[in-house]
Design an enzyme around this catalytic site. Structure first.
Site, short mmCIF file in Angstrom:
data_model
loop_
_atom_site.label_atom_id
_atom_site.label_comp_id
_atom_site.label_asym_id
_atom_site.label_seq_id
_atom_site.Cartn_x
_atom_site.Cartn_y
_atom_site.Cartn_z
N PHE A 112 0.64 -1.30 0.24
CA PHE A 112 0.35 0.61 0.03
C PHE A 112 0.41 1.18 -0.18
O PHE A 112 0.36 2.30 -0.31
CB PHE A 112 -1.08 0.06 1.38
CG PHE A 112 -0.28 0.63 2.81
CD1 PHE A 112 0.58 0.16 3.16
CD2 PHE A 112 -0.64 2.09 2.71
CE1 PHE A 112 1.09 0.71 4.68
CE2 PHE A 112 -0.36 2.53 3.97
CZ PHE A 112 0.51 1.69 4.25
N LYS A 113 1.36 1.18 0.67
CA LYS A 113 3.01 2.58 0.53
C LYS A 113 3.12 2.98 -1.26
O LYS A 113 3.15 4.28 -1.31
CB LYS A 113 4.23 1.76 0.90
CG LYS A 113 4.44 1.52 2.55
CD LYS A 113 5.14 1.82 2.94
CE LYS A 113 4.83 1.60 4.49
NZ LYS A 113 4.88 0.23 5.16
N ASP A 114 2.70 2.02 -2.10
CA ASP A 114 3.20 3.29 -3.52
C ASP A 114 1.87 3.76 -3.47
O ASP A 114 1.94 4.55 -4.21
CB ASP A 114 2.24 1.18 -4.72
CG ASP A 114 3.62 1.20 -4.40
OD1 ASP A 114 5.02 1.25 -4.68
OD2 ASP A 114 3.08 0.03 -4.86
#
Ligand SMILES: *Cc1c(COP(=O)(O)O)cnc(C)c1O
Length: 469
Positions: A112-114
């Site tokens: 999810f860091k993208d």
């Protein structure tokens, strides 16, 4: 919109000033002076928007020093089907009645860091270009953050990345993801040591102020407000997908480590998004679960920080937590400064049992924890009953979500990574390898671009100096 420090510093700053900064000068974290409120008419208008347009609307409320057309172009170029795999960007999938997974991990690095880092890369390029400046990002990673940063910054003008990681300790897939990047502005430094050695090196280099200034050293860690505000968008997007009208409420379950993801949920709720509960899930490293159960925040030493099968949640203190405490204490900067700079530093803990109770009632927070055995059971159960393979972090979220269900209120579990990133535990749970998205076929065999260095800050400085032409 102006930003202030959680520790009471009198300065107020604009978005682009704090974009390239880390902590505030007094060691606090930046927050907006107030949360913009979204009324029913606005919510109704936003319901039909594509993701990039929703992102533009939300970011516009927080950014007043980038012209609207430029910001619109940045969000449009960031949130594309090409980069995130679907037109919905964060598609919702129903597991069973009232329980959903929101897919946040279909970006370039499958975590999810993208969602935030891809935006940050484009904002950095824009702002550095406008100022005619350069930035050298120095970081330490044990996996997800470093690869998300590299994929966000690759090929960006004005930015170089120097990413340290513990030599030979990341999973083969994670190593392949990072080390196969051939972009000239991305530098992988495999340090002969453990993750803590990498972090110590980053600290040592950053503490050399002359070096830091000369080589324009910056970071991209999760306390960056731009990352946090980018994450607010998918709470709205998840809500719109799970509901038909704006008088419905939903809850979100969030696998948590540094409190960045769920803090974005808190901000969305403060803006008026109808969120019933924010369900915080931890693994065996339960600093945050302990706080929401007892009101005592007790950070851990490295020997009490466990290596688990949901490694991106293996934290000993939660770097974004101070933001929530600031709101919990009704934005009393002096009190926050005392708690974090003095009491925590001296005693390793503070006690907010009264305020924590208010946190549960007023801010909707509840929590729970999940162990390795829970992860295995949840991964197995989800695969057997629904044919869906989930990763270890998402499994922690789903396990705790089930403990906090309320009749009639949809529960949205944030899927924070794809199972392929944590294949060993999937094999342990299911006796088979996880599916691999086609674009990652055979990445372990690609040529690797990495330099092995001893755990020595001087050697890292020499490397940086030699590569800043
Ligand atoms: C970073 C990460 C988390 C934890 O998110 P925080 O914002 O630190 O709470 C959870 N799951 C995965 C897969 C991650 O990469």
């Amino acid at each position: 919109m102006l930003y202030l420090s959680t520790r009471g510093h009198p300065d107020r700053k604009h978005f682009c000033e704090i974009l390239l900064e880390g902590l505030a000068p007094d060691g606090g974290l930046y927050l907006p002076e107030s949360y913009p409120k979204v009324d029913a008419a606005t919510l109704a208008k936003w319901r039909g928007l594509p993701y990039h347009a929703l992102a533009f609307e939300i970011l516009s409320l927080y950014i007043d020093d980038i012209p609207a057309e430029d910001l619109r172009a940045i969000t449009r170029k960031t949130y594309t089907e090409e980069v995130f795999g679907t037109q919905a960007i964060v598609p919702l999938k129903q597991l069973e009645k009232g329980v959903y997974l929101e897919a946040l991990s279909n970006g370039p690095t499958l975590a999810f860091k993208d969602m935030a880092m891809q935006l940050l890369g484009n904002l950095f390029e824009y702002e550095l270009g406008r100022r005619g400046e350069e930035l050298n990002i120095l970081g330490a990673t044990s996996g997800d953050t470093g690869s998300a940063a590299e994929y966000a910054m690759r090929g960006k003008k004005g930015v170089r990345v120097f990413m340290t990681s513990p030599h030979g300790r990341m999973s083969p897939f994670q190593q392949a993801q990072m080390f196969s990047l051939q972009d000239a502005n991305i530098h992988n430094l495999a340090i002969e040591g453990v993750f803590d050695d990498c972090q110590d090196i980053v600290k040592a280099v950053s503490n050399d102020l002359a070096f830091k200034r000369k080589y324009r050293i910056g970071t991209v860690n999760s306390i960056n407000w731009a990352r946090l505000v980018a994450q607010v968008v998918y709470y709205f997007a998840g809500y719109f997908q799970a509901t038909k009208s704006n008088d419905e409420r939903v809850s979100f379950a969030v696998p948590s480590g540094n409190f960045g993801n769920i803090c974005a949920g808190h901000v969305a709720r403060m803006m008026g998004l109808p969120i019933a509960r924010l369900v915080l899930a931890t693994n065996e490293n339960d600093v945050l679960d302990e706080f929401f159960r007892t009101g005592v925040y007790r950070v851990r030493g490295s020997k009490d920080t466990y290596e688990t099968s949901s490694p991106s949640m293996d934290i000993s203190k939660a770097s974004n937590f101070e933001r929530f405490v600031f709101d919990l204490l009704e934005r009393d900067g002096a009190k926050v400064r005392y708690l974090f700079a003095e009491e925590l530093a001296a005693k390793g803990r503070f006690d907010l049992s009264h305020a924590a109770l208010a946190g549960r009632e007023q801010y909707g927070f509840v929590s729970g924890k999940s162990t390795h055995a829970d992860r295995l059971a949840t991964i197995r159960d989800t695969f057997e009953r629904f044919g869906t393979m989930i990763d270890t972090h998402t499994a922690d979220g789903l396990k705790v979500a089930r403990e906090q269900l309320q009749p009639g209120i949809p529960m949205i579990v944030l899927e924070t990574a794809l199972p392929i990133k944590f294949a060993a535990t999937i094999v342990e749970a299911l006796g088979r390898e996880p599916d691999r998205p086609a674009k990652f076929a055979g990445i372990e065999n690609l040529p690797k671009r990495v330099t092995v260095l001893p755990a020595d800050a001087e050697k890292v400085k020499q490397f940086i100096a030699a590569h800043c032409a």
